[in-house]
Design a protein around this motif. Structure first.
Motif, PDB file in Angstrom:
ATOM      1  N   THR A  18      -9.466  53.103-118.063  1.00  0.00           N
ATOM      2  CA  THR A  18     -10.244  52.972-116.827  1.00  0.00           C
ATOM      3  C   THR A  18      -9.905  51.658-116.140  1.00  0.00           C
ATOM      4  O   THR A  18      -9.390  50.723-116.749  1.00  0.00           O
ATOM      5  CB  THR A  18     -11.752  53.023-117.111  1.00  0.00           C
ATOM      6  OG1 THR A  18     -12.090  51.932-117.990  1.00  0.00           O
ATOM      7  CG2 THR A  18     -12.145  54.323-117.765  1.00  0.00           C
ATOM      8  N   GLY A  19     -10.200  51.596-114.867  1.00  0.00           N
ATOM      9  CA  GLY A  19      -9.956  50.383-114.094  1.00  0.00           C
ATOM     10  C   GLY A  19     -10.358  50.606-112.657  1.00  0.00           C
ATOM     11  O   GLY A  19     -10.987  51.624-112.323  1.00  0.00           O
ATOM     12  N   THR A  20     -10.019  49.682-111.792  1.00  0.00           N
ATOM     13  CA  THR A  20     -10.312  49.816-110.366  1.00  0.00           C
ATOM     14  C   THR A  20      -9.030  49.613-109.558  1.00  0.00           C
ATOM     15  O   THR A  20      -8.112  48.922-109.993  1.00  0.00           O
ATOM     16  CB  THR A  20     -11.365  48.787-109.904  1.00  0.00           C
ATOM     17  OG1 THR A  20     -10.868  47.464-110.140  1.00  0.00           O
ATOM     18  CG2 THR A  20     -12.681  48.987-110.646  1.00  0.00           C
ATOM     19  N   ILE A  21      -8.992  50.256-108.399  1.00  0.00           N
ATOM     20  CA  ILE A  21      -7.880  50.049-107.474  1.00  0.00           C
ATOM     21  C   ILE A  21      -8.447  49.543-106.149  1.00  0.00           C
ATOM     22  O   ILE A  21      -9.495  49.998-105.700  1.00  0.00           O
ATOM     23  CB  ILE A  21      -7.068  51.343-107.265  1.00  0.00           C
ATOM     24  CG1 ILE A  21      -7.963  52.479-106.752  1.00  0.00           C
ATOM     25  CG2 ILE A  21      -6.380  51.745-108.555  1.00  0.00           C
ATOM     26  CD1 ILE A  21      -7.185  53.737-106.364  1.00  0.00           C
ATOM     27  N   PRO A  22      -7.776  48.573-105.523  1.00  0.00           N
ATOM     28  CA  PRO A  22      -8.276  48.028-104.249  1.00  0.00           C
ATOM     29  C   PRO A  22      -7.904  48.944-103.088  1.00  0.00           C
ATOM     30  O   PRO A  22      -6.739  49.308-102.907  1.00  0.00           O
ATOM     31  CB  PRO A  22      -7.556  46.678-104.150  1.00  0.00           C
ATOM     32  CG  PRO A  22      -6.276  46.889-104.889  1.00  0.00           C
ATOM     33  CD  PRO A  22      -6.568  47.875-105.985  1.00  0.00           C
ATOM     34  N   VAL A  23      -8.885  49.336-102.306  1.00  0.00           N
ATOM     35  CA  VAL A  23      -8.659  50.211-101.158  1.00  0.00           C
ATOM     36  C   VAL A  23      -9.232  49.550 -99.908  1.00  0.00           C
ATOM     37  O   VAL A  23     -10.416  49.205 -99.867  1.00  0.00           O
ATOM     38  CB  VAL A  23      -9.325  51.581-101.373  1.00  0.00           C
ATOM     39  CG1 VAL A  23      -9.206  52.444-100.126  1.00  0.00           C
ATOM     40  CG2 VAL A  23      -8.700  52.302-102.562  1.00  0.00           C
ATOM     41  N   ASN A  24      -8.360  49.369 -98.921  1.00  0.00           N
ATOM     42  CA  ASN A  24      -8.800  48.783 -97.654  1.00  0.00           C
ATOM     43  C   ASN A  24      -9.223  49.900 -96.713  1.00  0.00           C
ATOM     44  O   ASN A  24      -8.413  50.780 -96.379  1.00  0.00           O
ATOM     45  CB  ASN A  24      -7.664  47.961 -97.024  1.00  0.00           C
ATOM     46  CG  ASN A  24      -8.141  47.187 -95.804  1.00  0.00           C
ATOM     47  OD1 ASN A  24      -8.273  47.756 -94.730  1.00  0.00           O
ATOM     48  ND2 ASN A  24      -8.379  45.899 -95.975  1.00  0.00           N
ATOM     49  N   TYR A  25     -10.482  49.895 -96.308  1.00  0.00           N
ATOM     50  CA  TYR A  25     -11.012  50.962 -95.462  1.00  0.00           C
ATOM     51  C   TYR A  25     -11.827  50.348 -94.336  1.00  0.00           C
ATOM     52  O   TYR A  25     -12.818  49.641 -94.575  1.00  0.00           O
ATOM     53  CB  TYR A  25     -11.889  51.902 -96.283  1.00  0.00           C
ATOM     54  CG  TYR A  25     -12.421  53.102 -95.531  1.00  0.00           C
ATOM     55  CD1 TYR A  25     -11.589  54.180 -95.223  1.00  0.00           C
ATOM     56  CD2 TYR A  25     -13.745  53.168 -95.115  1.00  0.00           C
ATOM     57  CE1 TYR A  25     -12.051  55.281 -94.532  1.00  0.00           C
ATOM     58  CE2 TYR A  25     -14.232  54.268 -94.425  1.00  0.00           C
ATOM     59  CZ  TYR A  25     -13.387  55.321 -94.126  1.00  0.00           C
ATOM     60  OH  TYR A  25     -13.853  56.417 -93.442  1.00  0.00           O
ATOM     61  N   GLN A  26     -11.373  50.572 -93.096  1.00  0.00           N
ATOM     62  CA  GLN A  26     -12.038  50.080 -91.887  1.00  0.00           C
ATOM     63  C   GLN A  26     -12.317  48.586 -91.974  1.00  0.00           C
ATOM     64  O   GLN A  26     -13.408  48.107 -91.648  1.00  0.00           O
ATOM     65  CB  GLN A  26     -13.334  50.865 -91.640  1.00  0.00           C
ATOM     66  CG  GLN A  26     -13.093  52.342 -91.356  1.00  0.00           C
ATOM     67  CD  GLN A  26     -14.365  53.113 -91.041  1.00  0.00           C
ATOM     68  OE1 GLN A  26     -15.472  52.579 -91.186  1.00  0.00           O
ATOM     69  NE2 GLN A  26     -14.209  54.366 -90.620  1.00  0.00           N
ATOM     70  N   GLY A  27     -11.315  47.837 -92.427  1.00  0.00           N
ATOM     71  CA  GLY A  27     -11.413  46.385 -92.446  1.00  0.00           C
ATOM     72  C   GLY A  27     -12.067  45.791 -93.671  1.00  0.00           C
ATOM     73  O   GLY A  27     -12.097  44.554 -93.827  1.00  0.00           O
ATOM     74  N   THR A  29     -12.451  45.797 -98.061  1.00  0.00           N
ATOM     75  CA  THR A  29     -11.767  46.143 -99.300  1.00  0.00           C
ATOM     76  C   THR A  29     -12.784  46.602-100.335  1.00  0.00           C
ATOM     77  O   THR A  29     -13.770  45.917-100.608  1.00  0.00           O
ATOM     78  CB  THR A  29     -10.974  44.945 -99.853  1.00  0.00           C
ATOM     79  OG1 THR A  29      -9.987  44.551 -98.880  1.00  0.00           O
ATOM     80  CG2 THR A  29     -10.272  45.317-101.148  1.00  0.00           C
ATOM     81  N   TYR A  30     -12.541  47.790-100.883  1.00  0.00           N
ATOM     82  CA  TYR A  30     -13.417  48.354-101.899  1.00  0.00           C
ATOM     83  C   TYR A  30     -12.634  48.531-103.201  1.00  0.00           C
ATOM     84  O   TYR A  30     -11.478  48.958-103.183  1.00  0.00           O
ATOM     85  CB  TYR A  30     -13.953  49.718-101.443  1.00  0.00           C
ATOM     86  CG  TYR A  30     -14.758  49.670-100.163  1.00  0.00           C
ATOM     87  CD1 TYR A  30     -16.132  49.479-100.184  1.00  0.00           C
ATOM     88  CD2 TYR A  30     -14.123  49.818 -98.924  1.00  0.00           C
ATOM     89  CE1 TYR A  30     -16.867  49.430 -99.006  1.00  0.00           C
ATOM     90  CE2 TYR A  30     -14.845  49.779 -97.744  1.00  0.00           C
ATOM     91  CZ  TYR A  30     -16.216  49.586 -97.784  1.00  0.00           C
ATOM     92  OH  TYR A  30     -16.946  49.535 -96.611  1.00  0.00           O
ATOM     93  N   ASN A  31     -13.263  48.211-104.313  1.00  0.00           N
ATOM     94  CA  ASN A  31     -12.659  48.424-105.624  1.00  0.00           C
ATOM     95  C   ASN A  31     -13.131  49.781-106.150  1.00  0.00           C
ATOM     96  O   ASN A  31     -14.295  49.925-106.546  1.00  0.00           O
ATOM     97  CB  ASN A  31     -13.041  47.304-106.588  1.00  0.00           C
ATOM     98  CG  ASN A  31     -12.399  45.987-106.197  1.00  0.00           C
ATOM     99  OD1 ASN A  31     -11.215  45.941-105.853  1.00  0.00           O
ATOM    100  ND2 ASN A  31     -13.170  44.905-106.226  1.00  0.00           N
ATOM    101  N   ILE A  32     -12.243  50.766-106.131  1.00  0.00           N
ATOM    102  CA  ILE A  32     -12.599  52.137-106.492  1.00  0.00           C
ATOM    103  C   ILE A  32     -12.362  52.325-107.997  1.00  0.00           C
ATOM    104  O   ILE A  32     -11.232  52.195-108.478  1.00  0.00           O
ATOM    105  CB  ILE A  32     -11.751  53.155-105.714  1.00  0.00           C
ATOM    106  CG1 ILE A  32     -11.895  52.932-104.208  1.00  0.00           C
ATOM    107  CG2 ILE A  32     -12.143  54.569-106.099  1.00  0.00           C
ATOM    108  CD1 ILE A  32     -13.309  53.103-103.688  1.00  0.00           C
TER     109      ILE A  32
END
Length: 337
Positions: A18-27, A29-32
């Motif tokens: 398991t882990g998180t991936i950084p996603v940039n959405y509408q300015g 950054t979310y760790n999914i």
């Protein structure tokens, strides 16, 4: 190592991380949070991927994520060792999640329900999605054909000739100019889409499986495990994209593959149908009435039994219906190919 439960209720201890991936959405950054399950056949088979939301996160069901958080991506569907690797998968995951964020923040009142959902997911790992995408396509009469071999191309041409669909999607796994998809593509038919992306099948009314992995093997029974393994990747994804569809199985051996499709899809019995010996029966009827000139409508002529050497031809009133040299012609002809 943890126990993974497949849709057919079989269980296996699999390596997972398991882990998180950084996603940039509408300015922002979310760790999914994500979880990968590694099959024994890896790296030849892709990992099984899930979101791993916390109690205050909800799952946004869409083309690439189902209600239980399983992730469906073209990279997974087109996985090919040694070209396909985990880092490449993560890169595509980030790109797709930037287009449509797979998680959202729950209100306090909804957190209790989310805790129950997460507990359910942790028990069964996979399940049936009865939730629809927030962005459903306009309903069209769409049929998807999986596999671009001779049978797949014949299905596409028959559907077009009979005009029974507004749109036909051909899922093509061939490389380069192999297979018959190129011949279909040459004519640039507006209501035919050729794709390697399973999500192109979204909202199909019927999904027809014609794909096989016969290769150099002598019979389909020699490759039944390969076909089942292939179905384990294809059926859950296609079932996710078209949960209300009817699955029609023409892959061989059809009895085994129909059962596998039913178990893997978790669809009701009346939504998974095998072609049985219907195609062979039609060939048999054609040969008797058009080649051997039997005096019959052909409707009472059937091939019955299991696909393969155990098939049996049967028809009624054969003595009265046949032409004088019928039995000579019959003995000199291989009826079932």
């Amino acid at each position: 190592m943890d126990t993974y439960v497949f849709k057919d209720s079989s269980q296996k201890d699999l390596l997972n991380f398991t882990g998180t991936i950084p996603v940039n959405y509408q300015g922002n950054t979310y760790n999914i949070p994500i979880r990968f399950w590694i099959l024994d056949s890896h790296p030849f088979a892709p990992p099984i991927c899930f979101l791993k939301p916390t109690a205050n996160m909800g799952i946004s069901v869409g083309k690439h994520v189902d209600a239980q958080g399983r992730i469906y991506l073209p990279y997974l569907q087109n996985w090919s060792h040694p070209k396909s690797i985990i880092t490449g998968l993560i890169s595509e995951m980030i790109i797709k999640f930037q287009e449509e964020l797979p998680l959202y923040s729950l209100s306090s009142a909804a957190e209790t329900q989310q805790v129950e959902l997460l507990a359910y997911i942790s028990k069964i790992t996979q399940g049936i999605s009865d939730m629809n995408s927030k962005n459903q396509e306009k309903s069209v009469n769409k049929i998807t054909v999986v596999g671009s071999g001779e049978l797949g191309i014949a299905c596409v041409l028959a559907i077009l000739a009979k005009g029974v669909a507004d749109k036909v999607v051909l899922i093509d796994f061939s490389e380069g100019t192999k297979g018959g998809a190129m011949d279909i593509d040459i004519f640039e038919l507006q209501n035919v889409e050729i794709s390697k992306d399973l999500s192109a099948s979204w909202n199909s009314k019927v999904v027809i499986f014609t794909v096989n992995s016969l290769g150099n093997s002598h019979t389909y029974l020699d490759v039944v495990q390969n076909n089942v393994d292939m179905f384990k990747e294809l059926v859950p994804a296609l079932g996710h994209y078209s949960p209300q569809s009817v699955i029609l199985v023409a892959s061989q051996p059809v009895e085994i593959m129909t059962y596998a499709a039913w178990k893997l899809s978790a669809f009701p019995e009346n939504q998974v149908i095998g072609i049985g010996c219907n195609l062979d029966s039609k060939r048999f009827q054609y040969i008797l009435t058009n080649v051997l000139k039997a005096q019959s409508s052909g409707n009472e002529m059937w091939i019955i039994g299991e696909q393969g050497e155990d098939k049996v031809p049967t028809w009624s009133n054969q003595e009265e219906a046949v032409a004088p040299d019928f039995w000579v012609q019959m003995s000199n002809r291989d009826i079932i190919t």
